[in-house]
Design a protein around this motif. Structure first.
Motif, PDB file in Angstrom:
ATOM      1  N   TYR A 112       0.847  -1.195   0.000  1.00  0.00           N
ATOM      2  CA  TYR A 112       0.000   0.000   0.000  1.00  0.00           C
ATOM      3  C   TYR A 112       0.881   1.243   0.000  1.00  0.00           C
ATOM      4  O   TYR A 112       2.011   1.223   0.490  1.00  0.00           O
ATOM      5  N   GLY A 153     -10.950   2.545   2.887  1.00  0.00           N
ATOM      6  CA  GLY A 153     -11.483   3.881   2.676  1.00  0.00           C
ATOM      7  C   GLY A 153     -10.400   4.907   2.948  1.00  0.00           C
ATOM      8  O   GLY A 153      -9.291   4.564   3.368  1.00  0.00           O
ATOM      9  N   LYS A 154     -10.728   6.180   2.732  1.00  0.00           N
ATOM     10  CA  LYS A 154      -9.737   7.237   2.928  1.00  0.00           C
ATOM     11  C   LYS A 154      -9.585   7.626   4.386  1.00  0.00           C
ATOM     12  O   LYS A 154      -8.675   8.372   4.740  1.00  0.00           O
ATOM     13  N   GLN A 163       0.457   5.405   1.205  1.00  0.00           N
ATOM     14  CA  GLN A 163      -0.392   6.318   1.950  1.00  0.00           C
ATOM     15  C   GLN A 163       0.131   7.733   1.836  1.00  0.00           C
ATOM     16  O   GLN A 163       1.289   7.994   2.196  1.00  0.00           O
ATOM     17  N   ARG A 197      -3.811  10.356   5.029  1.00  0.00           N
ATOM     18  CA  ARG A 197      -4.963   9.868   4.286  1.00  0.00           C
ATOM     19  C   ARG A 197      -4.999   8.349   4.266  1.00  0.00           C
ATOM     20  O   ARG A 197      -4.188   7.691   4.896  1.00  0.00           O
ATOM     21  N   GLY A 198      -5.960   7.806   3.530  1.00  0.00           N
ATOM     22  CA  GLY A 198      -6.165   6.364   3.513  1.00  0.00           C
ATOM     23  C   GLY A 198      -5.103   5.619   2.739  1.00  0.00           C
ATOM     24  O   GLY A 198      -4.201   6.204   2.139  1.00  0.00           O
ATOM     25  N   LEU A 199      -5.214   4.301   2.756  1.00  0.00           N
ATOM     26  CA  LEU A 199      -4.241   3.439   2.105  1.00  0.00           C
ATOM     27  C   LEU A 199      -4.692   3.109   0.683  1.00  0.00           C
ATOM     28  O   LEU A 199      -5.816   2.651   0.472  1.00  0.00           O
ATOM     29  N   LEU A 217      -4.199   0.653  -2.319  1.00  0.00           N
ATOM     30  CA  LEU A 217      -3.650  -0.656  -2.649  1.00  0.00           C
ATOM     31  C   LEU A 217      -2.890  -0.575  -3.965  1.00  0.00           C
ATOM     32  O   LEU A 217      -3.443  -0.150  -4.979  1.00  0.00           O
TER      33      LEU A 217
END
Lengths: 112, 107
Positions: free
Chosen positions: A36, B98-99, A38, A42-44, A46
């Motif tokens: 991943y 999700g973010k 990032q 913030r989010g991961l 893929l």
């Protein structure tokens, strides 16, 4: 017990240079493996996942590639880094779908 | 690959307040996981929900899975400064996130 090792922890690389990040898992066999990225806070996202040796699925087309030369080894590579490749890279594993994923400590990559 | 939408993106509250964060998808989840991440570390699993309508409690955290298995919520009662972090929902297959909701609890 199972452990996951990811290195290096921090990396500063010039634009256009190659990249190799390595992740290994101990104490289990035939894990699912994930890479991943990032962005800050913030989010991961893929990047790649693998369900077995030599089996790589790419989720996001870009100048990165992944390889799984051994059952418990997952490598993330690039031939020429871009500024946009900067970020926090995380390797993870789990045994089966819907089970807990365990993460490495991450690599902070800064491309300058 | 399933897309997960989390809201709110950021949340800043006083210690002792209650809060709820949400995770939604247009697709049905086979299962849904909630993770919490501290700065500079990898996410750590909080809970997995599998059955529509399921409710799980983890101390002051309550997780709900929607009846149609398209949404989930995380409710924190009497938030503490130690709850500060990034809360991520995730689902299969493959494991996508999700973010996140960045929670800041202020003393």
């Amino acid at each position: 017990s199972q452990t996951i090792h990811q290195w290096p922890a921090t990396l500063v690389q010039p634009v256009g240079s190659p990249l190799s990040l390595e992740c290994t898992v101990e104490g289990t066999s035939n894990p699912n493996l994930y890479w991943y990225r990032q962005a800050a806070g913030r989010g991961l996202q893929l990047l790649f996942y693998s369900v077995g040796i030599g089996q790589i699925s790419s989720e996001v087309p870009q100048n990165l590639s992944a390889s799984r030369p051994q059952d418990r080894q997952f490598i993330l590579s690039s031939k020429k880094l871009l500024l946009s490749d900067s970020g926090f890279y995380l390797c993870a594993w789990n045994l089966y779908t819907n089970t807990e994923a365990f993460f490495g400590q991450g690599t902070r990559l800064t491309v300058v | 690959t399933q897309l997960l939408e989390q809201s709110p993106q950021f949340l800043s509250i006083q210690e002792g307040e209650n809060l709820t964060v949400y995770c939604n998808s247009s697709s049905v989840f086979s299962s849904l996981q909630w993770y919490r991440q501290e700065p500079g570390e990898g996410p750590v699993l909080l809970v997995t929900v599998v059955t529509g309508g399921e409710v799980k409690k983890l101390k002051r955290l309550t997780f709900q899975f929607g009846d149609a298995r398209k949404d989930s919520s995380l409710h924190i009662t009497a938030a503490q400064t130690g709850d500060t972090g990034l809360y991520l929902c995730a689902s299969y297959t493959p494991l996508v996130f999700g973010k996140g909701t960045r929670l800041s609890v202020i003393a």
